[in-house]
Design an enzyme around this catalytic site. Structure first.
Site, PDB file in Angstrom:
ATOM      1  N   VAL A   1      17.998   5.264  36.480  1.00 25.62           N
ATOM      2  CA  VAL A   1      19.007   4.214  36.622  1.00 25.62           C
ATOM      3  C   VAL A   1      19.081   3.430  35.322  1.00 25.62           C
ATOM      4  O   VAL A   1      18.148   2.731  34.941  1.00 25.62           O
ATOM      5  CB  VAL A   1      18.661   3.268  37.800  1.00 25.62           C
TER       6      VAL A   1
ATOM      7  N   LYS B   1      39.102   9.557  33.841  1.00 29.13           N
ATOM      8  CA  LYS B   1      40.150   9.013  34.711  1.00 29.13           C
ATOM      9  C   LYS B   1      40.998   8.000  33.956  1.00 29.13           C
ATOM     10  O   LYS B   1      42.227   7.964  34.102  1.00 29.13           O
ATOM     11  CB  LYS B   1      39.521   8.349  35.942  1.00 29.13           C
TER      12      LYS B   1
ATOM     13  N   ARG C   1      43.761  40.322  23.351  1.00 25.83           N
ATOM     14  CA  ARG C   1      45.113  40.516  22.815  1.00 25.83           C
ATOM     15  C   ARG C   1      46.133  40.589  23.941  1.00 25.83           C
ATOM     16  O   ARG C   1      47.239  40.072  23.822  1.00 25.83           O
ATOM     17  CB  ARG C   1      45.167  41.777  21.963  1.00 25.83           C
TER      18      ARG C   1
ATOM     19  N   HIS D   1      39.611  55.346  32.742  1.00 26.44           N
ATOM     20  CA  HIS D   1      40.318  54.584  33.776  1.00 26.44           C
ATOM     21  C   HIS D   1      39.409  54.247  34.948  1.00 26.44           C
ATOM     22  O   HIS D   1      39.776  54.371  36.116  1.00 26.44           O
ATOM     23  CB  HIS D   1      41.565  55.340  34.237  1.00 26.44           C
TER      24      HIS D   1
ATOM     25  N   GLY E   1      38.814  60.186  23.943  1.00 24.62           N
ATOM     26  CA  GLY E   1      39.292  58.811  24.070  1.00 24.62           C
ATOM     27  C   GLY E   1      38.587  58.025  25.148  1.00 24.62           C
ATOM     28  O   GLY E   1      39.048  56.954  25.542  1.00 24.62           O
TER      29      GLY E   1
ATOM     30  N   ASN F   1      40.042  57.856  47.950  1.00 29.77           N
ATOM     31  CA  ASN F   1      39.115  58.841  48.496  1.00 29.77           C
ATOM     32  C   ASN F   1      38.509  59.651  47.361  1.00 29.77           C
ATOM     33  O   ASN F   1      39.196  60.045  46.437  1.00 29.77           O
ATOM     34  CB  ASN F   1      39.847  59.791  49.450  1.00 29.77           C
TER      35      ASN F   1
ATOM     36  N   PHE G   1      33.186  60.059  55.392  1.00 29.09           N
ATOM     37  CA  PHE G   1      33.104  61.246  56.262  1.00 29.09           C
ATOM     38  C   PHE G   1      34.371  62.084  56.200  1.00 29.09           C
ATOM     39  O   PHE G   1      35.425  61.626  55.743  1.00 29.09           O
ATOM     40  CB  PHE G   1      32.786  60.844  57.708  1.00 29.09           C
TER      41      PHE G   1
ATOM     42  N   ASP H   1      38.912  70.571  57.539  1.00 25.03           N
ATOM     43  CA  ASP H   1      39.713  71.233  56.506  1.00 25.03           C
ATOM     44  C   ASP H   1      39.107  71.136  55.113  1.00 25.03           C
ATOM     45  O   ASP H   1      39.215  72.060  54.297  1.00 25.03           O
ATOM     46  CB  ASP H   1      41.160  70.706  56.509  1.00 25.03           C
TER      47      ASP H   1
END
Length: 513
Positions: free
Chosen positions: A64, A137, A214, A275, A304, A417, A462, A467
């Protein structure tokens, strides 16, 4: 309105003696506290103690000292308000025109590995933020400085006109409120962590700007690069750029993606990213061997790309890297011979990480959405052989199991996925970010070509039906790792068994959007 009185109380004393000395030369009376007052006196700067202003001693170990009407009236009084003027005169108070304060080093304190709770609490500043907020303020009349970088401009304006401009005071006030908001954010997050509140009702974060970029993801987008105040080493925000031009927004995203993958491996490993997806990952007995595997995985896409390695880049590895165009190479270290070779390419960025951390404190991922944000724990889940459940009639061979675990470490970092094929300690096919899992498998298998025969397949989630397994069987894939959990798991298991494919379920999904 000239600046006549300044209150200076700083923890970081960089440049403060020179600043205060010049203020005194301009006829400014300087009020100070504690250690700042002692330093200024020792350096011959005329200064009066805060107790001479308040008429009250500094008490409770300095807790204080500035929380007093004589201080805050001088800061908050509206100078062109006649009632305020009358009250100041009646009470014998005087204005404070300039406040120079920076705060107890709370961030540095809690960054110490052995910090105690009591020590952290003791370094929460109360009087400093209160003075800063009062002065900010009332910036129509009061100049407030929280950053030593602003000392020179403030002095220049005082020398020129005796005061600062309103435009400067507005700018400094805005900086103060950013500063105190960041300070409070660190405190609230620390205390929330101490009480175990993971998702509190109010969530605040703060970051420090490293640099403006940039542009962003595209040239028409503005962007900047920030880091957490307590960021540990071994990440992109703390990496040392040894060579090359500045990083772009996309470079930083890709580099971070590469680093997240390389953290999965203990053995020598190299990751190539394009990417934000891995285009080639390899492990080997040496970092050169690992790089050769990563290159062989996809010699077209690596062109690259961004490369991350978990061992120092040596001369032999650098010579091979030098043969192709790369944007960035990230590694714990580069030997002098490697640097000499790679620095022949003036635009190639070399980022030195030091230690690659696997226990980063960045526990949460934050994603902004329109009008809000999402926050989640970072996906740091890792599996071992004990976590695997063989669901097919044929068990994987030891070599297949090794390749399945390798593929699982990588597929969790491929955009969903995701389907990934691996063989001979390298990725051979990656199908990323497709709208259905069959489409991802087709891409991965097509990329692998003849290398698909005898390879293993990893899926981040999963199989909704059999397929994908049928495609894998036709391509000659011999083993599969996937989370399982579909209502049609039995269909996939049946296809695996009919084609002699060994299949493992992990029970863990790794969506990455």
């Amino acid at each position: 309105m000239a600046i006549r009185r300044a209150l200076i109380s700083v923890s970081d004393k960089t440049g403060i003696v020179e600043f205060a000395t010049e203020l005194a030369k301009q006829g400014v009376q300087i009020i100070s506290t504690g250690g700042t007052q002692k330093l200024l006196k020792e350096q011959g700067v005329p200064v009066i103690g805060i107790s001479e202003v308040t008429g009250f001693p500094e008490i409770m170990d300095g807790r204080v000292k500035t929380l007093h009407p004589a201080v805050h009236s001088g800061l908050l009084a509206v100078r062109d308000n006649e009632e305020h003027q009358a009250q100041m005169k009646e009470l014998g108070l005087d204005y404070i025109d300039l406040v120079v304060v920076n705060l107890y080093p709370f961030a540095a304190t809690i960054a110490k590995p052995d910090v105690t709770y009591a020590e952290a609490i003791e370094n929460i500043d109360i009087g400093g933020p209160t003075m800063l907020r009062s002065a900010a303020k009332n910036h129509a009349f009061v100049t407030v400085v929280v950053d030593a970088q602003d000392y020179s401009q403030v002095l220049e304006e005082i020398r020129s006109s005796g005061d600062t401009t309103l435009e400067t005071r507005k700018r400094l006030a805005a900086k103060v409120f950013r500063h105190t908001a960041a300070y409070d954010s660190l405190i609230s997050n620390y205390l929330s962590g101490q009480t175990g509140e993971v998702f509190p009702e109010k969530y605040t974060v703060t970051y420090e700007k490293i640099q403006e970029l940039r542009y962003g993801e595209n040239p028409h987008q503005k962007a900047a690069f920030y880091r957490e105040p307590l960021a540990l080493g071994g990440n992109i925000t703390t990496a040392e750029k040894l060579h090359g031009k500045e990083l772009s927004y996309n470079n930083i995203n890709d580099a971070n993606a590469a680093l997240q993958i390389i953290q999965e491996f203990e053995e020598p490993a190299v990751v190539a990213v394009k990417h934000m997806n891995p285009c080639g990952v390899g492990i080997g007995e040496t970092i050169l061997h690992a790089y050769q595997k990563a290159f062989e995985a996809d010699p077209v896409s690596i062109f690259g790309g961004i490369i991350a390695a978990n061992r120092a880049i040596d001369e032999a590895t650098a010579r091979q890297m030098h043969e192709i165009f790369l944007e960035i190479i990230i590694a714990p270290e580069f030997t002098p011979e490697a640097r000499e070779i790679l620095q022949q390419k003036k635009n190639l960025r070399l980022l030195k990480l030091g230690e690659i951390r696997k226990d980063g404190k960045e526990t949460f991922n934050i994603t902004t959405i329109e009008g809000g944000m999402l926050i989640q724990e970072a996906d740091r889940h890792r599996i071992g052989e004990d976590d695997l459940k063989v669901v097919s009639e044929r068990k994987p061979t030891d070599e297949e199991l090794k390749q399945l675990l390798f593929a699982w470490k990588v597929v969790k970092h491929v955009k969903s996925n995701a389907i990934l094929l691996a063989a001979d300690n390298m990725t051979v096919g990656v199908g990323a970010g497709q709208m259905n899992r069959v489409g991802a498998a087709k891409i991965a298998i097509e990329q692998a070509g003849d290398k698909a025969r005898g390879a293993v397949l990893a899926s981040d989630a999963f199989f909704p039906m059999g397929d994908t397994l049928e495609l894998a069987a036709k391509a000659g894939i011999t083993a599969v790792i996937q989370p399982g959990g579909s209502i049609r798991d039995e269909e996939s298991i049946r296809v695996a068994n009919e084609n002699g494919i060994a299949m493992i379920m992990t029970g863990v999904r790794h969506f990455k959007h």
